[in-house]
Design a protein around this motif. Structure first.
Motif, PDB file in Angstrom:
ATOM      1  N   VAL A 266       5.414  10.626  -8.049  1.00 53.13           N
ATOM      2  CA  VAL A 266       6.386   9.753  -7.395  1.00 53.13           C
ATOM      3  C   VAL A 266       5.753   9.253  -6.098  1.00 53.13           C
ATOM      4  N   LYS A 267       5.681   7.924  -5.947  1.00 56.85           N
ATOM      5  CA  LYS A 267       5.031   7.333  -4.778  1.00 56.85           C
ATOM      6  C   LYS A 267       5.920   6.274  -4.139  1.00 56.85           C
ATOM      7  N   GLN A 268       5.699   6.075  -2.829  1.00 50.63           N
ATOM      8  CA  GLN A 268       6.378   5.006  -2.096  1.00 50.63           C
ATOM      9  C   GLN A 268       5.326   4.028  -1.575  1.00 50.63           C
ATOM     10  N   PHE A 269       5.630   2.742  -1.718  1.00 50.68           N
ATOM     11  CA  PHE A 269       4.751   1.687  -1.249  1.00 50.68           C
ATOM     12  C   PHE A 269       5.510   0.804  -0.272  1.00 50.68           C
ATOM     13  N   ALA A 270       4.778   0.202   0.670  1.00 48.89           N
ATOM     14  CA  ALA A 270       5.368  -0.753   1.601  1.00 48.89           C
ATOM     15  C   ALA A 270       4.516  -2.012   1.610  1.00 48.89           C
TER      16      ALA A 270
ATOM     17  N   THR B 201       6.957  12.052   0.348  1.00 50.35           N
ATOM     18  CA  THR B 201       7.333  12.464   1.697  1.00 50.35           C
ATOM     19  C   THR B 201       8.153  11.371   2.377  1.00 50.35           C
ATOM     20  N   LYS B 202       8.990  11.804   3.295  1.00 48.47           N
ATOM     21  CA  LYS B 202       9.849  10.878   4.031  1.00 48.47           C
ATOM     22  C   LYS B 202       9.018  10.166   5.100  1.00 48.47           C
ATOM     23  N   ARG B 203       9.247   8.855   5.238  1.00 47.00           N
ATOM     24  CA  ARG B 203       8.573   8.043   6.267  1.00 47.00           C
ATOM     25  C   ARG B 203       9.624   7.371   7.128  1.00 47.00           C
ATOM     26  N   CYS B 204       9.478   7.470   8.443  1.00 46.03           N
ATOM     27  CA  CYS B 204      10.431   6.835   9.373  1.00 46.03           C
ATOM     28  C   CYS B 204       9.705   5.841  10.269  1.00 46.03           C
TER      29      CYS B 204
ATOM     30  N   ALA C 103       0.847  -1.190   0.000  1.00 46.79           N
ATOM     31  CA  ALA C 103       0.000   0.000   0.000  1.00 46.79           C
ATOM     32  C   ALA C 103       0.883   1.241   0.000  1.00 46.79           C
ATOM     33  N   GLN C 104       0.360   2.323  -0.543  1.00 44.09           N
ATOM     34  CA  GLN C 104       1.122   3.568  -0.572  1.00 44.09           C
ATOM     35  C   GLN C 104       1.316   4.086   0.842  1.00 44.09           C
ATOM     36  N   ILE C 105       2.530   4.588   1.104  1.00 46.37           N
ATOM     37  CA  ILE C 105       2.828   5.258   2.367  1.00 46.37           C
ATOM     38  C   ILE C 105       3.347   6.651   2.046  1.00 46.37           C
ATOM     39  N   GLY C 106       3.010   7.595   2.859  1.00 47.87           N
ATOM     40  CA  GLY C 106       3.441   8.970   2.628  1.00 47.87           C
ATOM     41  C   GLY C 106       2.668   9.619   1.503  1.00 47.87           C
ATOM     42  N   SER C 107       2.969  10.878   1.287  1.00 44.47           N
ATOM     43  CA  SER C 107       2.297  11.664   0.252  1.00 44.47           C
ATOM     44  C   SER C 107       3.048  11.576  -1.071  1.00 44.47           C
ATOM     45  N   THR C 108       2.323  11.724  -2.141  1.00 48.32           N
ATOM     46  CA  THR C 108       2.864  11.680  -3.495  1.00 48.32           C
ATOM     47  C   THR C 108       3.719  12.911  -3.773  1.00 48.32           C
TER      48      THR C 108
ATOM     49  N   LEU D 234      12.428  -1.228   5.344  1.00 45.70           N
ATOM     50  CA  LEU D 234      11.269  -0.912   6.184  1.00 45.70           C
ATOM     51  C   LEU D 234      11.647  -0.326   7.542  1.00 45.70           C
ATOM     52  N   SER D 235      12.827  -0.654   8.053  1.00 43.94           N
ATOM     53  CA  SER D 235      13.240  -0.152   9.367  1.00 43.94           C
ATOM     54  C   SER D 235      13.995   1.175   9.280  1.00 43.94           C
ATOM     55  N   LYS D 236      14.040   1.776   8.114  1.00 49.88           N
ATOM     56  CA  LYS D 236      14.803   3.016   7.906  1.00 49.88           C
ATOM     57  C   LYS D 236      13.871   4.181   7.562  1.00 49.88           C
ATOM     58  N   CYS D 237      14.415   5.386   7.599  1.00 55.80           N
ATOM     59  CA  CYS D 237      13.696   6.564   7.102  1.00 55.80           C
ATOM     60  C   CYS D 237      13.871   6.575   5.584  1.00 55.80           C
ATOM     61  N   THR D 238      12.757   6.609   4.865  1.00 59.86           N
ATOM     62  CA  THR D 238      12.828   6.489   3.403  1.00 59.86           C
ATOM     63  C   THR D 238      11.844   7.432   2.719  1.00 59.86           C
ATOM     64  N   ALA D 239      12.103   7.653   1.454  1.00 57.42           N
ATOM     65  CA  ALA D 239      11.193   8.369   0.556  1.00 57.42           C
ATOM     66  C   ALA D 239      11.394   7.775  -0.832  1.00 57.42           C
TER      67      ALA D 239
END
Length: 149
Positions: A56-60, A146-149, A38-43, A123-128
């Motif tokens: 640009v999107k991030q998924f986990a 957006t960055k997710r931690c 699923a998408q995490i953070g903002s596009t 998954l255990s890191k701060c990412t974008a």
């Protein structure tokens, strides 16, 4: 609270019409091989000459992060050619503004409409998510989700 059937129908029609009003909005669902992501953070949005040309999107999911770039129809209609690149940007902390590294990178030539990054064990890191569109006879244009931690 139940929404009456007629209101549900009106809402459904409105959502369909939004797709015509805002064409080119990315509609990615899941990365290949991971239906539960699923998408995490903002596009994030790649800009070129003041216009948005890509999302640009991030998924986990499935134990990994995935990056994704979608090139908008409005840009594709310009007749320009482009190369797309994507990856997961990894930061050492939530306060860092510059990534330490990039994981799960992928690039494609020949005008891809969309591009998925490879699974990144982050998954255990701060990412974008990082996305780049290199416009033929112009420059490289970059955006991050957006960055997710």
């Amino acid at each position: 609270m139940m929404i009456p059937r007629m209101k549900r129908g009106i809402i459904a029609v409105a959502l369909v019409l939004l797709g015509f009003v805002f064409p080119g909005v990315a509609t990615a669902e899941t990365p290949p091989g991971c239906a539960s992501a699923a998408q995490i953070g903002s596009t994030g949005h790649v800009k070129w000459r003041g216009d948005t040309i890509a999302s640009v999107k991030q998924f986990a999911g499935c134990g990994s992060n995935y990056s994704y770039v979608y090139v908008w129809e409005s840009f594709r209609a310009t007749g320009r050619h482009w190369i797309t690149q994507t990856a997961i940007a990894v930061y050492s902390s939530s306060s860092d503004s510059t990534p330490d590294s990039y994981k799960g990178g992928n690039s494609n030539q020949f005008d891809p409409v969309e591009l998925w990054g490879k699974p990144a064990d982050t998954l255990s890191k701060c990412t974008a998510a990082y996305g780049m569109v290199s416009v033929q006879q112009d420059d490289n244009f970059i955006a991050y989700s957006t960055k997710r931690c």
